[in-house]
Design a protein around this motif. Structure first.
Motif, short mmCIF file in Angstrom:
data_model
loop_
_atom_site.label_atom_id
_atom_site.label_comp_id
_atom_site.label_asym_id
_atom_site.label_seq_id
_atom_site.Cartn_x
_atom_site.Cartn_y
_atom_site.Cartn_z
N TRP A 197 19.19 9.36 -12.36
CA TRP A 197 18.31 9.96 -11.36
C TRP A 197 19.02 10.33 -10.07
CZ3 TRP A 197 14.54 5.38 -12.51
CH2 TRP A 197 13.83 5.64 -13.69
N HIS A 198 20.36 10.28 -10.08
CA HIS A 198 21.18 10.69 -8.95
C HIS A 198 20.83 9.93 -7.67
CE1 HIS A 198 22.45 13.98 -11.55
NE2 HIS A 198 21.19 14.32 -11.73
N LEU A 199 20.53 8.64 -7.81
CA LEU A 199 20.14 7.83 -6.66
C LEU A 199 21.33 7.39 -5.83
CD1 LEU A 199 17.47 5.58 -8.43
CD2 LEU A 199 17.09 7.69 -7.14
N ARG B 244 22.67 3.10 -0.23
CA ARG B 244 22.70 2.53 -1.58
C ARG B 244 21.90 1.23 -1.62
NH1 ARG B 244 25.78 3.67 -6.50
NH2 ARG B 244 24.85 2.21 -7.97
N ASP B 245 20.99 1.15 -2.56
CA ASP B 245 20.21 -0.05 -2.77
C ASP B 245 21.11 -1.16 -3.31
OD1 ASP B 245 17.81 -1.70 -3.27
OD2 ASP B 245 18.28 -1.33 -5.37
N ALA C 152 12.33 8.49 1.06
CA ALA C 152 13.71 8.51 0.56
C ALA C 152 14.26 7.09 0.41
CB ALA C 152 14.59 9.32 1.51
N ILE C 153 13.87 6.18 1.31
CA ILE C 153 14.32 4.79 1.21
C ILE C 153 13.65 4.12 0.02
CG2 ILE C 153 14.30 2.53 2.33
CD1 ILE C 153 16.31 4.49 3.52
N ALA C 154 12.34 4.34 -0.14
CA ALA C 154 11.63 3.75 -1.28
C ALA C 154 12.23 4.23 -2.60
CB ALA C 154 10.15 4.11 -1.20
N ARG C 155 12.65 5.48 -2.64
CA ARG C 155 13.21 6.05 -3.87
C ARG C 155 14.52 5.34 -4.27
NH1 ARG C 155 12.78 10.93 -6.67
NH2 ARG C 155 14.71 11.63 -7.66
N VAL D 187 17.68 -5.10 0.23
CA VAL D 187 18.91 -4.91 1.01
C VAL D 187 19.56 -3.59 0.60
CG1 VAL D 187 21.23 -5.84 1.44
CG2 VAL D 187 19.27 -7.39 1.26
N ARG D 188 20.10 -2.89 1.57
CA ARG D 188 20.81 -1.65 1.27
C ARG D 188 22.00 -1.50 2.20
NH1 ARG D 188 16.25 0.01 4.14
NH2 ARG D 188 16.67 1.26 6.01
#
Length: 309
Positions: free
Chosen positions: A161-163, A177-178, A115-118, A251-252
């Motif tokens: 992509w609803h990220l 959030r990235d 999920a983090i990689a996405r 960073v996120r």
């Protein structure tokens, strides 16, 4: 160059898939995607090493002294070339198509929590779009245009992509959030002054425009900010910001809000934080977006409501 870009899940891992139609033979494209001297014109890092299956391949970004290594996985000219980069896998497949060829490029994220990689798919897709445009320009003997407006490019993929969506985990609102590679100190400055300390009233910039900020309980600049939020003048829950920097994932911002039992209008809270996280992302690029129109907020609120939130 025409084509498509998709974000898929394969074996529980996020995969970016790009398909591009190139007006060049597979042999010519093969040379441009495997020769280190050619890669220097369009690939994001300088590449060197032993380009054979099992060979070590090294990547060095401009201006950086340290390099990272990968392993060549497949070399099948002029059809397929694949290698690992850290724990990710990059793969190019060329198929003849008339007087040109079809390029299928995939980037499989192998590192860390899926999920983090996405979360980083939006920025990676925008980056690879630029690289593939530069590849096509190189094949055509042209000079690629310098990319502009990175925010809009990335934000478009995040929305498609609803990220940027939030969720409710064990009754707690959560957004992740990235923020690409923005220095954590600069992200903190967008939320709160460095001088903020426990006992102070949380600044409005750390809220979402809807809730009433209460007392700061943690102010560990530039990593953690936690404060109470008020309902009818009394503490009703906790808002917590964490700014995370990962050596591979960038960073996120991670945002949580606890809620009293039976709190109404959960979808409304989610929509408000959704807009706030999008504004934070924009601010890291120096962009100050206009407040969302009422119909957009309403549509987003309905979207969360349909999920039973």
């Amino acid at each position: 160059m025409s084509g498509s870009t998709q974000l898929k899940t394969v074996d529980e891992r996020p995969v970016l898939r790009f398909e591009r139609r190139l007006a060049h033979s597979p042999e010519k494209v093969w040379h441009t995607i495997t020769d280190p001297a050619e890669l220097a014109h369009w690939f994001p890092a300088a590449v060197s090493g032993d380009l054979r299956p099992g060979g070590v391949i090294t990547f060095t970004f401009e201006g950086q002294d340290e390099s990272t290594d990968g392993e060549v996985l497949t070399v099948a000219p002029p059809k397929e070339f694949a290698f690992s980069w850290n724990s990710d896998v990059l793969r190019w497949v060329l198929t003849p198509d008339g007087d040109g060829c079809l390029l299928e490029f995939t980037h499989t994220f192998g590192r860390g929590e899926s999920a983090i990689a996405r979360l980083a798919a939006g920025r990676n897709a925008a980056g690879w779009d630029t690289c593939l445009d530069a590849l096509d320009a190189r094949l055509s003997g042209e000079t690629p245009e310098q990319p502009t407006n990175w925010h809009d490019r990335m934000a478009a993929y995040v929305e498609e992509w609803h990220l940027g969506e939030g969720e409710v985990v064990d009754g707690v609102i959560r957004f992740r959030r990235d923020l690409v590679w923005k220095p954590v100190e600069e992200v903190w400055a967008l939320l709160a002054p460095e001088s903020l300390k426990p006992g102070d009233t949380a600044p409005a910039s750390a809220g979402n425009g809807r809730l009433a900020p209460g007392e700061v309980t943690i102010a560990d600049a530039p990593r953690v900010l936690e404060f109470s939020w008020l309902h009818n003048g009394k503490p009703a829950g906790t808002v917590r910001w964490e700014i995370v920097r990962d050596e591979l994932d960038g960073v996120r911002a991670e945002l949580t809000q606890t809620l009293p039992e039976g709190h109404p209008a959960l979808a409304t809270e989610l929509a408000a934080w959704h807009e706030r996280m999008a504004a934070l992302f924009a601010a890291t690029f120096g962009v100050e977006p206009e407040p969302w129109p009422a119909d957009r907020v309403e549509a987003l609120t309905e979207h969360y409501a349909k999920q039973g939130l």
